[in-house]
Motif scaffolding. Sequence first.
Motif, short mmCIF file in Angstrom:
data_model
loop_
_atom_site.label_atom_id
_atom_site.label_comp_id
_atom_site.label_asym_id
_atom_site.label_seq_id
_atom_site.Cartn_x
_atom_site.Cartn_y
_atom_site.Cartn_z
N GLU A 272 -3.98 8.76 9.67
CA GLU A 272 -4.47 9.63 8.59
C GLU A 272 -3.91 9.16 7.24
O GLU A 272 -4.65 9.05 6.26
CB GLU A 272 -4.07 11.09 8.84
N ASP A 273 -2.61 8.87 7.21
CA ASP A 273 -2.00 8.39 5.96
C ASP A 273 -2.54 7.02 5.56
O ASP A 273 -2.81 6.77 4.39
CB ASP A 273 -0.47 8.36 6.10
N LEU A 274 -2.73 6.14 6.54
CA LEU A 274 -3.28 4.81 6.23
C LEU A 274 -4.70 4.94 5.68
O LEU A 274 -5.10 4.19 4.79
CB LEU A 274 -3.27 3.90 7.46
N GLY A 275 -5.45 5.89 6.23
CA GLY A 275 -6.80 6.13 5.73
C GLY A 275 -6.79 6.52 4.26
O GLY A 275 -7.65 6.10 3.47
N PHE A 276 -5.79 7.30 3.88
CA PHE A 276 -5.65 7.69 2.47
C PHE A 276 -5.35 6.48 1.60
O PHE A 276 -5.98 6.27 0.56
CB PHE A 276 -4.53 8.74 2.34
N PHE A 277 -4.40 5.64 2.06
CA PHE A 277 -4.09 4.41 1.28
C PHE A 277 -5.33 3.52 1.19
O PHE A 277 -5.61 2.92 0.16
CB PHE A 277 -2.96 3.61 1.94
N ASN A 278 -6.05 3.43 2.29
CA ASN A 278 -7.22 2.56 2.34
C ASN A 278 -8.28 3.03 1.32
O ASN A 278 -8.97 2.23 0.72
CB ASN A 278 -7.82 2.58 3.74
N GLN A 279 -8.35 4.35 1.14
CA GLN A 279 -9.35 4.89 0.22
C GLN A 279 -8.90 4.81 -1.24
O GLN A 279 -9.70 4.48 -2.11
CB GLN A 279 -9.62 6.35 0.60
N PHE A 280 -7.61 5.06 -1.49
CA PHE A 280 -7.19 5.22 -2.88
C PHE A 280 -6.29 4.11 -3.43
O PHE A 280 -6.11 4.00 -4.63
CB PHE A 280 -6.48 6.57 -3.07
N ILE A 281 -5.70 3.29 -2.54
CA ILE A 281 -4.71 2.32 -3.01
C ILE A 281 -5.20 0.89 -2.80
O ILE A 281 -5.02 0.02 -3.66
CB ILE A 281 -3.37 2.49 -2.24
N ASP A 282 -5.78 0.62 -1.65
CA ASP A 282 -6.08 -0.75 -1.27
C ASP A 282 -7.23 -0.72 -0.26
O ASP A 282 -7.03 -0.47 0.92
CB ASP A 282 -4.80 -1.35 -0.67
N LYS A 283 -8.43 -1.00 -0.74
CA LYS A 283 -9.64 -0.83 0.08
C LYS A 283 -9.68 -1.70 1.34
O LYS A 283 -10.34 -1.37 2.30
CB LYS A 283 -10.89 -1.13 -0.75
N GLY A 284 -8.95 -2.83 1.30
CA GLY A 284 -9.00 -3.72 2.46
C GLY A 284 -7.86 -3.49 3.44
O GLY A 284 -7.67 -4.28 4.37
N LEU A 285 -7.09 -2.43 3.23
CA LEU A 285 -5.83 -2.28 3.97
C LEU A 285 -6.01 -2.25 5.48
O LEU A 285 -5.40 -3.04 6.20
CB LEU A 285 -5.10 -1.01 3.51
N ILE A 286 -6.81 -1.34 5.98
CA ILE A 286 -6.89 -1.15 7.43
C ILE A 286 -7.45 -2.39 8.11
O ILE A 286 -6.95 -2.84 9.13
CB ILE A 286 -7.68 0.13 7.77
N GLU A 287 -8.45 -2.99 7.47
CA GLU A 287 -9.01 -4.23 8.02
C GLU A 287 -7.93 -5.31 8.12
O GLU A 287 -7.82 -6.02 9.11
CB GLU A 287 -10.15 -4.69 7.11
N ARG A 288 -7.12 -5.41 7.07
CA ARG A 288 -6.07 -6.43 7.06
C ARG A 288 -5.02 -6.14 8.15
O ARG A 288 -4.57 -7.04 8.84
CB ARG A 288 -5.41 -6.47 5.67
N LEU A 289 -4.67 -4.87 8.29
CA LEU A 289 -3.66 -4.53 9.31
C LEU A 289 -4.19 -4.80 10.71
O LEU A 289 -3.46 -5.29 11.58
CB LEU A 289 -3.23 -3.06 9.16
N GLU A 290 -5.46 -4.51 10.93
CA GLU A 290 -6.04 -4.78 12.25
C GLU A 290 -6.05 -6.28 12.53
O GLU A 290 -5.78 -6.72 13.64
CB GLU A 290 -7.45 -4.19 12.35
N PHE A 291 -6.34 -7.03 11.49
CA PHE A 291 -6.34 -8.49 11.60
C PHE A 291 -4.94 -8.99 11.99
O PHE A 291 -4.77 -9.80 12.90
CB PHE A 291 -6.78 -9.07 10.25
N VAL A 292 -3.93 -8.45 11.31
CA VAL A 292 -2.54 -8.85 11.59
C VAL A 292 -2.12 -8.46 13.00
O VAL A 292 -1.44 -9.20 13.70
CB VAL A 292 -1.60 -8.22 10.54
N ARG A 293 -2.59 -7.31 13.44
CA ARG A 293 -2.27 -6.85 14.79
C ARG A 293 -2.91 -7.77 15.85
O ARG A 293 -2.31 -8.08 16.87
CB ARG A 293 -2.78 -5.42 14.97
N ASP A 294 -4.15 -8.20 15.58
CA ASP A 294 -4.94 -8.84 16.63
C ASP A 294 -4.90 -10.37 16.65
O ASP A 294 -5.15 -10.97 17.68
CB ASP A 294 -6.40 -8.40 16.53
N ARG A 295 -4.65 -11.00 15.51
CA ARG A 295 -4.73 -12.47 15.45
C ARG A 295 -3.34 -13.08 15.46
O ARG A 295 -2.37 -12.44 15.09
CB ARG A 295 -5.44 -12.90 14.16
N SER A 296 -3.29 -14.38 15.81
CA SER A 296 -1.98 -15.03 15.77
C SER A 296 -1.71 -15.54 14.35
O SER A 296 -2.62 -15.75 13.55
CB SER A 296 -1.90 -16.15 16.80
#
Length: 455
Positions: A272-296
């Motif tokens: 929920e908090d990341l969704g807020f950052f993604n909307q108001f602070i950094d539009k690419g945030l969640i996509e970037r975090l998922e990328f970091v989680r999933d890729r080497s």
Amino acid sequence: MPRTPVAEILRSETPPGAVTVMGWVRTKRDSKAFSFLEINDGSCLSNLQVVVDAAIAGYDEAVVPARTGASLVIQGNIVESLGKGQRWELQASKVELLGGAPEDYPLQKKGHSMEFMRSIAHLRPRSNLFGAVFRVRSRMAYAIHRFFQERGFVYVHTPIITASDCEGAGEMFRVVTMDGEVVKTGDEEFFAKPTYLTVSGQLEGETFACALSNIYTFGPTFRAENSHTSRHASEFWMIEPEMAFCDLMADMDLAEAMIKYLVSDALETCIEDLGFFNQFIDKGLIERLEFVRDRSFERVTYTEAVELLKASGESFEYPVEYGLNLQSEHERYLTEKHFRCPTTVYNYPKEIKPFYMRKNEDGKTVAAMDLLVPGIGEIVGGSQREERLEVLLANLKDHGLEESGYGWYVDLRRYGTVPHAGFGLGFERLLMFVTGVANIRDVIPFPRTPGVADF
Ligand code: 4AD
Ligand code: MG
């Protein structure tokens, strides 16, 4: 007075029934027979919608004077909400005013600048953004302990007051009395030698790794460097694992696994908090975090990195030359433009790294590593440590350090020396990465930077 946190109410699958909610008024809207309140208690980002019938007990004394910022106790029943966006709402049966907030309450409107928010650091946790930042900070601290405890690492408390300059950079705050004198007991200096606030728990951490095998520290560290950047603070928290029977490769593996673990935990528990950052602070945030989680991640040697930077055709502000430190702009080029993912750079020239790093066979480089991430640059710095007595003694000399000041550290090499390695993760840099917040001052409850020690 038992209270039910708003987070618990909003998470509930079935209507929670009778509750007592305590929190602060975010907004109030009055109609003829009702008032509608948005109440936030910090347990989550969302407010609880409260409907108050003007006829109930306490309406005139508590609800009429309650403005944005006032604190209330509300008893009532949770019912299904007819409004959109929220499942449950609270129908109040009794309201009590704990503390009013006059019109000069500084958090009336949204859209205050980050600079203004820093000037009200005592109130900013009540805003959506800072509430979210500090919930994520808490969760990440917990996840760090979990990561290490699950792997059998022992948590060691290293001292804050120390006599040794771990990084050898001379950026230490001296411990003195209130009137600026060196502290004395009788004729002696208080600790019988000059002491400072620690820049790193590493050296003490190494002694414990050379006994308990795998350890970590997690505590405040201090740097008296006059940096005015968005990534440097004078007081920050560092996590420093140290592993015995370990080389640089396993050290890099651990750093990468830790970053992935923390990012994955944030996506799972703070969405929920990341969704807020993604909307108001950094539009690419969640996509970037998922990328970091999933890729080497990528790995390159310092020498390769210098070649890549030279061949990049970019015009950098600072020169790129073998033997010079990589600057933030170079680190960001590697992670944002070249590799487009977190990148570990390793084997740096020995001249630009501290005395404790292990000399490589080439005689030129040391087994150092920095983990760089997009948007920030260095987030982790570490190395394999020099475990060979003779080489360590030579390193001390080369760095102009007195062996006598490091007797206990050298002893680790004299008695049962083992290969060992570790690193330091800057906690606030991690938080900037996970939240997308661009300035380190905004992920620290009460930041300390040159010229600033308010609150
Ligand atoms: O690279 P550093 O200086 O490494 C050490 O202190 C080693 N003794 C760590 C070790 O091997 N045990 O600092 C480690 C990390 C950096 O990568 C950065 O993330 C953070 O600490 N850091 C800072 N964070 C905020 N403000 C500052 N002034 C920082 N300086 C370093
Ligand atoms: Mg470093």
